[in-house]
Design a protein around this motif. Structure first.
Motif, mmCIF file in Angstrom:
data_model
loop_
_atom_site.group_PDB
_atom_site.id
_atom_site.type_symbol
_atom_site.label_atom_id
_atom_site.label_comp_id
_atom_site.label_asym_id
_atom_site.label_seq_id
_atom_site.Cartn_x
_atom_site.Cartn_y
_atom_site.Cartn_z
ATOM 1 N N THR A 103 0.830 -1.194 0.000
ATOM 2 C CA THR A 103 0.000 0.000 0.000
ATOM 3 C C THR A 103 0.871 1.252 0.000
ATOM 4 N N TYR A 104 0.234 2.386 -0.317
ATOM 5 C CA TYR A 104 0.959 3.655 -0.204
ATOM 6 C C TYR A 104 1.512 3.830 1.211
ATOM 7 N N GLY A 105 0.674 3.503 2.200
ATOM 8 C CA GLY A 105 1.107 3.692 3.579
ATOM 9 C C GLY A 105 2.368 2.920 3.905
ATOM 10 N N SER A 106 2.484 1.707 3.394
ATOM 11 C CA SER A 106 3.650 0.891 3.690
ATOM 12 C C SER A 106 4.894 1.389 2.962
ATOM 13 N N ARG A 107 4.717 2.210 1.921
ATOM 14 C CA ARG A 107 5.853 2.719 1.150
ATOM 15 C C ARG A 107 6.263 4.129 1.580
ATOM 16 N N ARG A 108 5.794 4.568 2.738
ATOM 17 C CA ARG A 108 6.050 5.947 3.155
ATOM 18 C C ARG A 108 7.516 6.242 3.446
ATOM 19 N N MET A 160 6.060 7.971 -2.837
ATOM 20 C CA MET A 160 5.089 8.861 -2.189
ATOM 21 C C MET A 160 4.867 10.150 -2.972
ATOM 22 N N MET A 161 5.903 10.712 -3.566
ATOM 23 C CA MET A 161 5.671 11.932 -4.341
ATOM 24 C C MET A 161 4.852 11.613 -5.599
ATOM 25 N N SER A 212 -7.045 12.403 8.197
ATOM 26 C CA SER A 212 -5.928 11.863 8.966
ATOM 27 C C SER A 212 -4.698 12.739 8.841
ATOM 28 N N SER A 213 -3.862 12.677 9.877
ATOM 29 C CA SER A 213 -2.606 13.436 9.833
ATOM 30 C C SER A 213 -1.626 12.698 8.935
ATOM 31 N N ARG A 214 -1.343 13.279 7.797
ATOM 32 C CA ARG A 214 -0.461 12.646 6.816
ATOM 33 C C ARG A 214 0.722 13.573 6.536
ATOM 34 N N ASP A 215 1.890 13.224 7.062
ATOM 35 C CA ASP A 215 3.050 14.054 6.784
ATOM 36 C C ASP A 215 3.345 14.099 5.292
ATOM 37 N N TRP A 216 3.052 12.983 4.592
ATOM 38 C CA TRP A 216 3.369 12.955 3.170
ATOM 39 C C TRP A 216 2.414 13.801 2.339
#
Length: 921
Positions: free
Chosen positions: A730-735, A741-742, A801-805
């Motif tokens: 998932t995107y989340g696992s590739r953070r 991510m970009m 959600s708080s997403r730094d990315w």
């Protein structure tokens, strides 16, 4: 100013032969600085932090800040407070980027000839791995083990990096996979309410305060702890000792009275309060609950309410510490001596028990008005009374143009009551079904409104024994009544901690949940974070072929578009027992107050009231199954993990060993070419608009967390490096990989760029050529051309959600500024933390109101002499044919510290720059 002004407020506290220091708020009252009884509890806790730090620091935080914090009143003064939390909590999706950034800071320091261990957390940190487990397997006894095996296979590289951090940094603890959800672990174990802690060689007592990298961190307010969600960037800065500089908040008091009626759950109460506070408007505000109704709520109920602070819009959502809080601490296995300490310290500070201070605004709420409810179809604050769902869903499909006013297909003819799913193309009427043959030969029929995912999941409810045991009792009654869940429903149970599984077993209710298919699939967020796992291929094909509006129902807190599953159009939040009820019904377009939930083997109708447990049943189940022994046993080895965690071969050393071939963990570009001089900020000239967005574009839209395919830029990048689509994760696992991510930023399949006239997905127009392309491809072409970028948006930009990315990706795409009608606080602060300017239109203005379509050249002026807090700037938008539109915006940069972050290019850039200059000088 000297800190000696308040030296008398630092006094000794004697207890059982131990001597502690404490920052005594009552001394400030004696000195006439404030009236403690009038200050909201949360403000008093902020004041304690500032007072204590003014004594131990005296430079970054001083006596003037103490006066500023003490100056709070209902008509909130324009004052700033530097707040330093006592701890930081991370979850793994945001925790891995934090680890990567900390590792990158050490690498940067090492390259500059500075001892890399100078980069070290200054406050204790816990990282709980809970966001990575996915529901691939379900409905069987092997589901948990098989999902955990897959979790380790997919995330081994990420977990090795986390394990490296656990060894490389002091005061950095990791709760391994398969333990629980971060907020429930925080509530049941990590939260202390009061710390007894050594600081600079002295023993101190201080309130437990925190920030966390999940927006639902305020759940800890259920036990009277001040804590809120921040982006990963801000959390990393807090870890490194940077105070969080904030404007004094307005504090809204919610006065609770009455009692919950029979049949209403804590989840129903949460959905009512969320709806009400959204109407009131509590964004950027603190919320405190008080009044006679508070004593009617268990601490688990309170925590369920506090969990939904982001959905209400508030920064925190807090309850007082009272006798029930102390009982909860004992119930959850906290040391009785520590529980006594909590009482004694808070009583000494005037913080224990019922409080009724002055508030900026008071909202009255009667618990007796609560009725069974859900929230949907895509907003957690859009409450729907349970009895209205049968009317809600057809109306929704009409609004979306899926069906006509009579329930017939909006386009074409469905061809009868049941059609073959291989006949692609026709839309379906409201009551028509598609025949679908599954891989194992079973045949099911699905149509609009059918429940494809029924998931007991997430921190909102799984911490609450009353609703979890209610779900088990409903399952028991349903099984005994002869009901079954339809075969097309994907069922799952993801407890928030192992304690939940144990008390369901103790109550002999887990077997009944399992008989209906609700087997434990993992201990993590699962469906609520988008890790619902795949649906059967034939079902996904039928959804596509017939444009089906299918549904999910989950006991979570987030139901944004495409979050739960990209193929499921409508998602509903509900209590755990209602999750089971709608799983049994198999459809959402049903009034369970009047219509049967299903039929038994004899063809007899069974109604919800027939299987719904009464309050006495639930109370007896709680009393007979929930005990301190369960919590003590399950949390005694919380940091140790299982044999899989033990077997992980993690890197060692003070500096992380980066692997250029890795597709999970890569050194980010932020600090690789790092000047020691502050770059500052300047006007933006002739920028192009990368996206023009509408209202309520969430961080899920900006930085997706779920699955993605090989047709998207992130998938293409992975495929070029030999990663098969089934291994994308998932995107989340590739953070931990900025390249993925970009490419995933602004790439949600449901995001709608208004430049493209209704087209969904991460696409835009490359203006010089007029070509439609992906957002990432356009940004790369603009970068090659040396063109800066902006994004325009409507209200509530970055909610969710708080997403730094969401901010990091915005920065890496070359976006210098965003211009929106309003912002969600965390996203706004994350943008500032990456050096991106969040600008706000004046009231009444917006890109549509100003006649802008995104094809213009944008110039932002007023920055040539630097940036000031909340500075007004002038924007000129010039069209291709020379028409000029001028308008004023306000920089949503509230404090001098935030200005510093922007001028440094980001908060971590500032921290690293100051650290290097200090070490090199």
């Amino acid at each position: 100013m000297s800190t000696d002004d308040f030296s008398e407020a630092i006094r000794e506290f004697e207890r059982d032969g131990e001597t502690y220091k404490m920052a005594d708020l009552t001394v400030l009252e004696e000195q006439g600085l404030c009236d403690l009884e009038k200050l909201p509890v949360s403000i008093r806790i902020l004041l304690e932090s500032v007072l204590r730090k003014a004594h131990t620091d005296g430079e970054t935080i001083d006596a003037d800040h103490v006066r500023a914090a003490a100056s709070w009143e209902p008509d909130v003064p324009d004052a700033e407070v530097p707040f330093q939390p006592s701890r930081v909590v991370l979850q793994d999706l945001t925790g891995v980027p934090a680890v990567v950034d900390l590792a990158a800071l050490r690498s940067a320091a090492d390259r500059k000839g500075v001892d890399p261990t100078a980069v070290e957390p200054e406050v204790p940190c816990d990282l709980v791995i809970d966001h990575s487990v996915q529901v691939d397997y379900f409905g069987s006894d092997e589901a948990y083990e098989r999902n955990v095996e897959l979790e380790y296979e997919r995330n081994e590289e990420r977990y090795r990096a986390i394990k490296w951090a656990q060894e490389a940094f002091e005061d950095f603890e990791v709760v391994p996979p398969g333990t629980g959800i971060v907020h429930q672990v925080n509530l049941e174990h990590l939260g202390e309410v009061v710390h007894a802690r050594e600081e600079d060689g002295e023993q101190w007592l201080l309130p437990d305060t925190l920030v966390g990298t999940d927006s639902h961190t305020p759940m800890i307010g259920g036990i009277g702890v001040v804590g809120w969600g921040v982006g990963g960037i801000e959390a990393e800065a807090a870890l490194l000792g940077q105070p969080i500089t904030m404007s004094l908040p307005e504090v809204v008091g919610v006065r609770l009275e009455g009692e919950l009626p029979e049949g209403a759950t804590a989840t129903d109460l949460v959905l009512h309060i969320t709806e009400r506070l959204r109407e009131v408007g509590v964004v950027d505000k603190f919320v405190e609950f008080f009044g006679p109704g508070v004593s009617q709520l268990s601490v688990a109920d309170r925590a369920t309410i506090s969990n939904m602070a982001p959905e209400q819009g508030s920064t925190i959502s807090m309850f007082p510490v009272d006798e029930k809080t102390l009982e909860y601490l004992e119930l959850t296995g906290r040391d009785p001596d520590h529980v006594d300490l909590v009482r004694e310290y808070l009583e000494a500070q005037g913080l224990f028990g019922e409080q009724e201070p002055e508030y900026t605004e008071v909202v009255e709420f009667d618990l007796g008005d609560v009725e069974p409810s859900l929230a949907g179809h895509k907003k957690p604050h859009s409450r729907i009374p349970m009895g209205d769902l049968d009317e809600h869903f057809p109306s929704l499909l009409e609004e979306q143009g899926v069906i006509g006013s009579g329930g017939e297909p909006a386009v074409g003819d469905g061809g009868g009551a049941t059609v073959d799913s291989s006949d692609a193309g026709p839309g379906l009427g409201l009551d028509e079904k598609v025949a679908v043959e599954l891989e194992d030969g079973r045949e099911v029929e699905i149509g609009h409104g059918d429940v494809l995912v029924s998931a007991i999941t997430s921190c909102t409810n799984t911490s609450n024994p009353s609703v979890m045991l209610a779900a088990g009792l409903l399952a028991k009654n349903a099984v005994e009544a002869g009901l079954e869940v339809p075969e097309y429903v994907k069922t799952s149970l993801a407890p928030g901690s192992r304690v939940v599984t144990e008390y369901l077993k103790e109550a002999d209710l887990l077997p009944y949940l399992e008989e209906l298919g609700y087997h434990v699939v993992g201990y993590g967020c699962t469906t609520c974070i988008g890790n619902s796992g795949p649906l059967p291929d034939p079902i996904e094909a039928a959804i596509d072929d017939h444009d089906l509006w299918t549904t999910s129902v989950l006991s979570g807190n987030r139901n944004f578009e495409a979050r739960i599953h990209p193929k499921i159009a409508a998602n509903y939040l509900a209590s755990p027992p209602l999750v089971v009820a709608y799983g049994l019904a198999g459809r959402m377009d049903v009034d369970l107050e009047e219509e049967p939930i299903g039929t038994n083997a004899e063809g007899e109708d069974v109604y919800l009231e027939d299987v719904w447990p009464d309050a006495e049943e639930i109370h007896e189940a709680i009393h007979g199954s929930v005990s301190p022994d369960l919590f003590e046993e399950k949390y005694s080895q919380v940091y140790e993990g299982d044999e899989r965690w033990e077997a992980l071969d993690a890197p060692t050393g003070d500096v992380y060993e980066w692997d250029d071939e890795s597709t999970y963990i890569r050194e980010p570009p932020f600090f690789q070419e790092f000047p020691l001089e502050k770059p500052g900020v300047d006007n933006v000239e002739d920028a192009r608009c990368l996206l023009t967005l509408g209202d309520t574009v969430t961080t899920d839209h900006i930085s997706p967390a779920g699955q993605f395919g090989e047709d998207l830029p992130a998938g293409q990048w992975l495929k070029e490096r030999g990663v098969s689509p089934h291994e994308f994760n998932t995107y989340g696992s590739r953070r931990g990989n900025h390249e993925v991510m970009m490419r995933g930023t602004f790439a949600n399949v449901r995001i709608e760029n208004e430049m493209l006239d209704g087209k969904e997905g991460g696409y835009t127009v490359h203006h010089p050529t007029g070509e439609d392309t992906t957002v990432f491809e356009a940004s790369e072409r603009y970068r090659e051309e040396g063109t800066p970028l902006v994004v325009t948006a409507g209200d509530e930009f970055g909610t969710g959600s708080s997403r730094d990315w969401a901010a990091k990706g915005t920065d890496l795409l070359g976006i210098r500024a965003t211009i929106a009608k309003s912002y969600e606080r965390i996203y706004r602060d994350n943008l500032i933390g990456m050096g991106v300017l969040p600008l706000q239109f004046e009231d009444g203005d917006g890109w549509a109101e100003l006649g802008l379509d995104g094809s213009e050249y944008f110039t932002i002026e007023g920055l040539e002499d630097g940036l000031e807090p909340n500075q007004e700037l002038e924007v000129t938008a010039e069209s291709e044919d020379g028409d000029v539109t001028e308008f004023t915006v306000t920089a949503q940069v509230d404090t001098p510290a935030a200005v510093e972050y922007v001028e440094h290019g980001g908060v971590l850039h500032m921290v690293l720059r100051e650290l290097l200059q200090e070490e090199l000088n």
